[in-house]
Scaffold this motif. Structure first.
Motif, mmCIF file in Angstrom:
data_model
loop_
_atom_site.group_PDB
_atom_site.id
_atom_site.type_symbol
_atom_site.label_atom_id
_atom_site.label_comp_id
_atom_site.label_asym_id
_atom_site.label_seq_id
_atom_site.Cartn_x
_atom_site.Cartn_y
_atom_site.Cartn_z
ATOM 1 N N GLY A 199 0.571 -1.483 0.084
ATOM 2 C CA GLY A 199 0.130 0.021 0.071
ATOM 3 C C GLY A 199 1.226 1.413 -0.320
ATOM 4 N N ILE A 200 2.139 1.257 0.791
ATOM 5 C CA ILE A 200 3.066 2.513 1.060
ATOM 6 C C ILE A 200 2.994 2.330 -0.710
ATOM 7 C CG2 ILE A 200 4.788 3.431 1.922
ATOM 8 C CD1 ILE A 200 4.139 1.674 4.302
ATOM 9 N N GLY A 201 4.034 1.474 -1.049
ATOM 10 C CA GLY A 201 4.695 1.642 -2.178
ATOM 11 C C GLY A 201 3.533 1.994 -3.335
ATOM 12 N N ILE A 202 2.420 1.431 -3.067
ATOM 13 C CA ILE A 202 1.518 2.574 -4.349
ATOM 14 C C ILE A 202 1.397 3.886 -4.304
ATOM 15 C CG2 ILE A 202 -0.774 2.043 -5.364
ATOM 16 C CD1 ILE A 202 -1.130 -0.705 -4.475
ATOM 17 N N GLY A 203 1.237 4.238 -2.996
ATOM 18 C CA GLY A 203 0.876 5.482 -2.650
ATOM 19 C C GLY A 203 2.228 6.024 -3.618
ATOM 20 N N VAL A 204 2.930 6.155 -2.894
ATOM 21 C CA VAL A 204 4.843 6.701 -3.193
ATOM 22 C C VAL A 204 4.499 6.912 -5.008
ATOM 23 C CG1 VAL A 204 6.828 6.532 -3.153
ATOM 24 C CG2 VAL A 204 5.797 6.503 -0.860
ATOM 25 N N ALA A 205 4.505 5.436 -5.343
ATOM 26 C CA ALA A 205 4.758 5.480 -7.127
ATOM 27 C C ALA A 205 3.070 6.272 -7.697
ATOM 28 C CB ALA A 205 4.314 3.795 -7.599
ATOM 29 N N LEU A 208 2.389 11.676 -11.037
ATOM 30 C CA LEU A 208 2.130 12.454 -10.983
ATOM 31 C C LEU A 208 2.960 13.611 -11.047
ATOM 32 C CD1 LEU A 208 -0.649 14.183 -11.003
ATOM 33 C CD2 LEU A 208 -0.819 13.923 -8.567
ATOM 34 N N VAL A 209 4.367 13.402 -10.241
ATOM 35 C CA VAL A 209 5.237 14.369 -10.520
ATOM 36 C C VAL A 209 5.664 14.516 -11.810
ATOM 37 C CG1 VAL A 209 7.377 15.097 -9.701
ATOM 38 C CG2 VAL A 209 6.186 14.795 -7.647
ATOM 39 N N VAL A 210 6.387 12.742 -12.321
ATOM 40 C CA VAL A 210 7.006 13.121 -13.398
ATOM 41 C C VAL A 210 6.066 13.311 -14.696
ATOM 42 C CG1 VAL A 210 7.473 11.210 -15.558
ATOM 43 C CG2 VAL A 210 8.487 11.308 -12.909
ATOM 44 N N GLN A 236 -6.347 8.982 -5.946
ATOM 45 C CA GLN A 236 -7.748 8.196 -4.424
ATOM 46 C C GLN A 236 -8.102 6.980 -5.119
ATOM 47 O OE1 GLN A 236 -12.177 8.500 -6.254
ATOM 48 N NE2 GLN A 236 -12.693 8.723 -4.219
ATOM 49 N N LEU A 237 -7.285 6.319 -6.184
ATOM 50 C CA LEU A 237 -7.234 4.944 -6.287
ATOM 51 C C LEU A 237 -5.607 4.332 -5.459
ATOM 52 C CD1 LEU A 237 -8.134 4.740 -10.247
ATOM 53 C CD2 LEU A 237 -9.924 4.100 -8.689
ATOM 54 N N SER A 238 -5.084 4.633 -5.650
ATOM 55 C CA SER A 238 -3.540 4.266 -4.958
ATOM 56 C C SER A 238 -4.255 4.606 -3.508
ATOM 57 C CB SER A 238 -2.447 5.526 -5.310
ATOM 58 O OG SER A 238 -2.548 7.020 -5.348
ATOM 59 N N GLY A 239 -5.089 5.580 -2.271
ATOM 60 C CA GLY A 239 -5.553 5.216 -1.618
ATOM 61 C C GLY A 239 -4.920 6.392 -1.166
#
Length: 612
Positions: free
Chosen positions: A189-195, A200-202, A240-243
């Motif tokens: 879950g944390i990895g999905i959020g960071v990704a 979004l930044v890229v 939202q989809l990434s938690g």
């Protein structure tokens, strides 16, 4: 037929929403209660527990959350990455300290009330999450978004938006059986959020600017608006989809576009949708107030609304004072941020879904949050009424006393600073007074010696040496203050030459009647130079330009003389600084360079309605 009935019902609801807002908001603003309270009251009236025009406020609230999303996108557009980096200490220092300390205090409130620790913690941390919509709207209406205190509040709100992510994870962990969640699932879950944040930044860094450049070349305005909405809603959806929170995604997209050449275009495209949806959000919050739950548990809800708001305000004030914020700024921050927020609804719903709290507790906590949002505008009004303004500290500032300059300048703003330079370069002995401590301290850094003094007080004028001065320059920016100083000086020191800055023609006439020796409208000469430069840029001979400018100056003086003698119909109204009956300014006929002014042109210039 059924389809027509459904469409008619939907239209009735849309009309009810718009009508409630149009009626309630102006009434509440005129009463000094603010637009937020108007929206909330309107929502209660048309909601399930009022006129019952709406029965499912949750659906409307879900849609209306897009207003908060767009609001944060626009705030992000104002936050360049360098500016955001400059606020890192406030966000992760001040914000984290306030959230942690207030969470501890609010958890103790529930625990001391006899509730289990876990439920007390969920209720407390939910109330810690301040309403971004209420606070940002309040700061915007008061014009304080760009102030230092406003920027600190924005930083805290950003940290609270970020805090919803670990809090939701913690709720899942605290749920019955939640402790058995594997470490790999939590890390995933944390990895999905960071990704998602990295993606979004890229995208914002390398894709958005080229995209808007292509769309701008197409010259299709509606496509640009659609693209702006796509960026906002797409970023919110990814988060939202990434938690993570939708608001955080929109804010991040705004930050990434803050240095784009299309920033102002995006802001203009989003602004209408933001305003309407944000109003809809407050309407939906008002509809969500379950009056049956409030009626059944009114005493318990009232106690916890006041207890939570008081304890949170104490925590905010304590943290602010610990970090050496002034008493008034800390008090304002405590009152403005003392309510719960919209993210609490998300947290309480998640806690109810996993069995940490039951549906009745969820309804009660939701009512507590809504009532705290309703009370916030009233608390701000009470603060403004009962709290005196901070007195300026005169530390390091000398008060005007025994000054002996041959010229006294009153007011050292942008006008006074420029007016003083020729005198200082000529070696004239100049004394300067002003009543803005911050400006005096800033001027000292540049080598100017400014004394503290209020030019509208006779004792200060004596102390500033007006009796010994050859001339007094009134350079203050407020028209009524300039007139008052001129009247006072000419009444008490009639032999002193007074030269004054006039805000507009009405102020100039008041100064003349007060006996001023010389007055100058602050924009008149600069506007003449500007107009003359425009003529030169159009190829007019400089000598002709000088002639035209001098002719305008001469005719303006003639009009002023006419007004002084009261020959113009509205002359007496100019003495009050306004025009009784608007008269459209006539247009002078075209004139070739070097051509003398004919009678028609001169007539037009004479009749032109003066506005400066």
């Amino acid at each position: 037929m059924a389809l027509e009935t459904t469409a008619g019902s939907d239209l009735i609801q849309v009309v009810a929403l718009l009508g409630a807002a149009v009626i309630a908001v102006p009434i509440f603003r005129r009463a000094g209660l603010g637009s937020i309270l108007g929206y909330l009251a309107a929502g209660v009236v048309i909601g399930p527990f009022g006129l019952k025009i709406f029965s499912e406020s949750e659906t409307i609230l879900h849609i209306a959350e897009l207003g908060v999303v767009m609001f944060l996108f626009i705030i992000g557009l104002e936050m360049q990455p360098s500016r955001l980096w400059g606020l890192r200490r406030e966000i992760f220092g001040l914000g984290a300290l306030q959230v942690g300390f207030c969470a501890l205090l609010l958890t103790s409130v529930g625990w001391l009330g006899g509730f289990p620790v876990v439920q007390s913690f969920v209720a407390g941390v939910g109330f810690v999450l301040t309403s971004t919509a209420v606070v940002m709207q309040t700061l915007e209406e008061r014009g304080e978004l760009g102030s230092p205190n406003g920027q600190r509040i924005v930083s805290i709100l950003l940290l609270e938006d970020l805090a919803i992510v670990p809090l939701l994870a913690l709720v899942a962990f605290l749920a019955p059986g939640g402790e058995h969640t594997s470490l790999s699932e939590r890390m995933t879950g944390i990895g999905i959020g960071v990704a998602a944040i990295a993606a979004l930044v890229v995208a914002g860094r390398y894709l958005l600017n080229p995209l808007f450049r292509v769309l701008a070349d197409s010259r299709a305005r509606e496509v640009m608006t659609a693209a702006a909405l796509l960026v906002v809603l797409g970023s919110a959806l990814v988060m939202q989809l990434s938690g993570l929170s939708m608001a955080m995604g929109a804010f991040l997209a705004g930050v990434l576009l803050s240095e784009s050449t299309f920033r102002h275009q995006l802001e203009a495209d989003i602004e209408p949708f933001r305003g309407i949806l944000l109003g809809l959000f407050f309407l939906a919050v008002g509809m969500s107030l379950d009056l049956r739950v409030v009626a059944d548990h009114w005493m318990l809800i009232a106690v916890y609304v006041l207890a939570y708001m008081a304890m949170k305000a104490i925590g905010i004030y304590a943290v602010a004072r610990f970090l050496r914020t002034s008493h008034r700024a800390a008090l304002e921050r405590a009152v403005v941020m003392a309510q719960g927020g919209e993210f609490a609804f998300v947290l309480y719903s998640a806690a109810a879904a996993v069995g940490l709290i039951d549906s009745e507790a969820n309804a009660m906590l939701t009512a507590i949050i809504i009532l705290s949002m309703v009370l916030t505008p009233l608390a701000i009004i009470a603060l403004r009424w009962f709290t005196p303004r901070d007195e300026q500290s005169l530390d390091g500032v000398d008060v005007a006393d025994g000054l002996t300059g041959s010229v006294l300048i009153i007011g050292f703003g942008r006008f006074g600073q420029i007016a003083s330079q020729p005198l200082i370069l000529r070696g004239v002995d100049v004394s300067i007074i002003d009543n803005d401590v911050e400006m005096i301290q800033a001027a000292a850094d540049f080598g100017f010696k400014i004394y503290y003094g209020d030019g509208t007080r006779l004792d200060i004028l004596h102390a500033a040496g007006v009796g010994n001065a050859r001339a007094v320059l009134v350079c203050v920016d407020k028209p009524e203050v300039a007139v008052r100083i001129t009247q006072l000086v000419k009444a008490e020191f009639p032999l002193v030459t007074v030269l004054a800055r006039a805000y507009d023609r009405g102020t100039a006439l008041q100064l003349i009647h007060a006996g001023v020796d010389y007055q100058l409208r602050e924009t008149f000469e600069s506007a003449l130079v500007f107009g003359g430069s425009t003529l030169e840029a159009l190829g007019v001979d400089p000598e002709v330009v000088a002639e035209v400018v001098e002719d305008v100056r001469r005719r303006d003086a003639a009009r002023l003389d006419t007004q002084i003698t009261g020959d113009l119909r509205d002359g007496r109204n100019f003495l009050k600084g306004n025009i009784a009956t608007p008269v459209p300014a006539p247009v002078a006929p075209p004139r070739r360079p070097g051509q003398p002014l004919n009678a028609e042109t001169a007539s037009v210039l004479t009749k032109q309605v003066p506005e400066n």
